[in-house]
Design an enzyme around this catalytic site. Structure first.
Site, PDB file in Angstrom:
ATOM      1  N   ASP A   1      -9.444  -5.857   9.036  1.00 35.62           N
ATOM      2  CA  ASP A   1      -9.654  -5.979   7.587  1.00 35.62           C
ATOM      3  C   ASP A   1      -9.129  -7.294   7.027  1.00 35.62           C
ATOM      4  O   ASP A   1      -9.826  -7.977   6.273  1.00 35.62           O
ATOM      5  CB  ASP A   1      -8.964  -4.830   6.837  1.00 35.62           C
TER       6      ASP A   1
ATOM      7  N   ARG B   1       6.432  -1.660   1.754  1.00 36.90           N
ATOM      8  CA  ARG B   1       5.446  -2.299   0.867  1.00 36.90           C
ATOM      9  C   ARG B   1       6.055  -3.099  -0.283  1.00 36.90           C
ATOM     10  O   ARG B   1       5.592  -4.196  -0.571  1.00 36.90           O
ATOM     11  CB  ARG B   1       4.442  -1.262   0.327  1.00 36.90           C
TER      12      ARG B   1
ATOM     13  N   ASP C   1      -0.781   2.800  -0.249  1.00 33.35           N
ATOM     14  CA  ASP C   1      -0.285   1.434  -0.101  1.00 33.35           C
ATOM     15  C   ASP C   1      -0.837   0.487  -1.165  1.00 33.35           C
ATOM     16  O   ASP C   1      -0.140  -0.401  -1.639  1.00 33.35           O
ATOM     17  CB  ASP C   1      -0.605   0.905   1.301  1.00 33.35           C
TER      18      ASP C   1
ATOM     19  N   SER D   1      -5.216   5.256  12.933  1.00 35.40           N
ATOM     20  CA  SER D   1      -4.724   4.189  12.082  1.00 35.40           C
ATOM     21  C   SER D   1      -3.192   4.237  12.131  1.00 35.40           C
ATOM     22  O   SER D   1      -2.581   5.270  11.848  1.00 35.40           O
ATOM     23  CB  SER D   1      -5.254   4.415  10.674  1.00 35.40           C
TER      24      SER D   1
HETATM   25  N1  ARG Z   1       1.221   8.234   4.419  1.00 33.09           N
HETATM   26  C1  ARG Z   1       2.229   7.271   4.603  1.00 33.09           C
HETATM   27  C2  ARG Z   1       2.604   6.635   3.299  1.00 33.09           C
HETATM   28  O1  ARG Z   1       1.868   6.733   2.370  1.00 33.09           O
HETATM   29  C3  ARG Z   1       1.865   6.269   5.664  1.00 33.09           C
HETATM   30  C4  ARG Z   1       0.866   5.258   5.250  1.00 33.09           C
HETATM   31  C5  ARG Z   1       0.485   4.372   6.380  1.00 33.09           C
HETATM   32  N2  ARG Z   1      -0.261   3.244   5.919  1.00 33.09           N
HETATM   33  C6  ARG Z   1      -1.300   2.753   6.570  1.00 33.09           C
HETATM   34  N3  ARG Z   1      -1.890   1.728   6.001  1.00 33.09           N
HETATM   35  N4  ARG Z   1      -1.738   3.229   7.703  1.00 33.09           N
HETATM   36  O2  ARG Z   1       3.632   6.035   3.175  1.00 33.09           O
END
Ligand code: ARG
Length: 398
Positions: A16, A96, A125, A176
């Site tokens: 991406d 993040r 995110d 992922s």
């Molecule tokens: N569900 C988790 C969170 O919101 C993990 C997110 C993982 N992010 C990703 N881009 N794969 O913090």
């Protein structure tokens, strides 16, 4: 024609964010500078800078954020006992806002006009990065190519290949994955059916229970004012302590979490986490608090911990709300100092010993042997007054 945008792109080198470089140049008449934060993920590629430049970036930054991440994000969350919905130690959610901060710092240094990231429109995110950036630097605009471009994976690959990109993936990744030093998350593929047991292949930081050693391992962790400072009597930096614990606990099968979680965007999703160090440190920290806080402090802090976890999960790190909560949390940690002994064995992490110079546990009050100093005679009067409202109620109302 509109002036060129200077876009600061959060870059991982994955599909991406690689495709985002030419896409931003073409669709926003932009120059692109990439920023990658090393937060202790296993996958920081040594050639990332070269890769970014080859994909058309003007410049590329790789920032070692590990120490800042631990000291300014992970440790406050540990002191706050922040675990989302009682399960998730918040690794991604804590990472993040630091990425947002680095993006803003580079934008201000380079005179950037916009921030970009590779998040889709379905996850948490995007919220964390957008809200983080707009709170720190409201003047910057935010572009999320993957929210706009409507390309599926195959189309992205075709788009990138046409522009001569050296794309990182050829076959479809089933899962992922996101990671930093505080944990690893795995989603999608067969995990999307919540009935399916997670297959062994998704794990890379933890051993299965059947492969874990036959004998238990004991470790001791020292805390000072709510922060871990030593492992088995040896002082360690935050990075070394967390890395070592990830290894030791992970080798004993500790740290796997299967969480059906409530996302901020309104959906439930099934997430698997590996967070060995986080599981051990939260268990130890909690055990030390039970030794050093009075009941009401423990009870009230539980509410604040939930608020704190939601605040992190929901991307509100740079809020006044966090600063307020931090003030309370800090005031609870003054005497959370001492040593905890844990047993790691076949996937379980049990606290088996605790000691603190400030322990409220008092042997002479607790014991039933001859050294008992508890005043038994005052119990009767206490109970009379304690039960008085209910006795009165029975007399007056029954
Ligand atoms: N569900 C988790 C969170 O919101 C993990 C997110 C993982 N992010 C990703 N881009 N794969 O913090």
């Amino acid at each position: 024609m509109k002036d060129k945008e200077l876009v600061i792109l959060a870059y991982s080198g994955g599909l991406d964010t690689s495709v985002a470089i030419p896409w931003l140049k073409e669709n926003y008449n932009a120059e692109v500078i990439t920023v990658t934060a090393d937060l202790g993920q296993d996958s920081v590629d040594k050639n990332l800078e070269e890769k970014a430049l080859k994909s058309g970036a003007l410049r590329s930054y790789i920032i070692d954020g590990r120490e800042t991440f631990i000291n300014e994000f992970v440790w406050p969350s540990l002191r706050a006992s922040a675990i989302y919905e009682g399960q998730y130690p918040l690794a991604t959610a804590l990472g993040r806002p630091l990425i947002a901060r680095y993006l803003v710092e580079i934008a201000l240094k380079e005179g950037g006009t916009a921030i970009a990231h590779g998040c889709t429109g379905k996850g948490n995110d995007q919220v964390r990065l957008d809200v983080g950036v707009s709170t720190l630097a409201p003047q910057l605009s935010i572009i999320a190519p993957a929210r706009e471009w409507n390309m599926d994976r195959e189309q992205e690959i075709e788009y990138g290949e046409k522009r001569g990109l050296d794309l990182p993936v050829t076959r479809k990744n089933l899962y992922s994955v996101d990671e930093n030093i505080w944990g690893r998350s795995i989603e999608s593929g067969p995990l999307e059916d919540p009935w399916n047991e997670p297959p062994e292949e998704i794990y890379s930081w933890t051993r299965s229970i059947s492969d874990a050693p036959q004998d238990p391992m004991y470790i001791e962790i020292d805390f000072d004012k709510g922060l871990p400072v030593a492992l088995d009597g040896k002082s360690l930096s935050g990075i070394d302590l967390v890395k070592k614990l990830n290894f030791l606990a992970g080798s004993n099968g500790v740290g796997r979490i299967d969480h059906l979680e409530n996302r901020l965007v309104g959906i439930k999703s099934r997430e698997i986490y590996e967070s060995p160090a986080a599981i051990v440190l939260h268990a130890c920290h909690n055990a030390l608090e039970t030794m050093t806080l009075v009941k009401e402090q423990q009870r009230f802090k539980n509410f604040v911990s939930q608020q704190y976890a939601d605040m992190i999960y929901n991307g509100l790190w740079y809020s006044s709300h966090r600063r307020n909560l931090d003030a309370y949390i800090s005031s609870t940690q003054e005497f959370v100092t001492g040593k905890i002994r844990v047993k790691l064995f076949k996937g379980s992490c049990s606290v088996v010993g605790r000691s603190s110079p400030y322990a409220l546990y008092d042997y002479e009050l607790a014991t039933y042997d001859e050294s008992d100093k508890f005043d038994h005679s005052s119990a009767e009067g206490f109970i009379k007054l304690f039960g008085l409202p209910y006795k009165t109620q029975t007399i007056k109302q029954d």
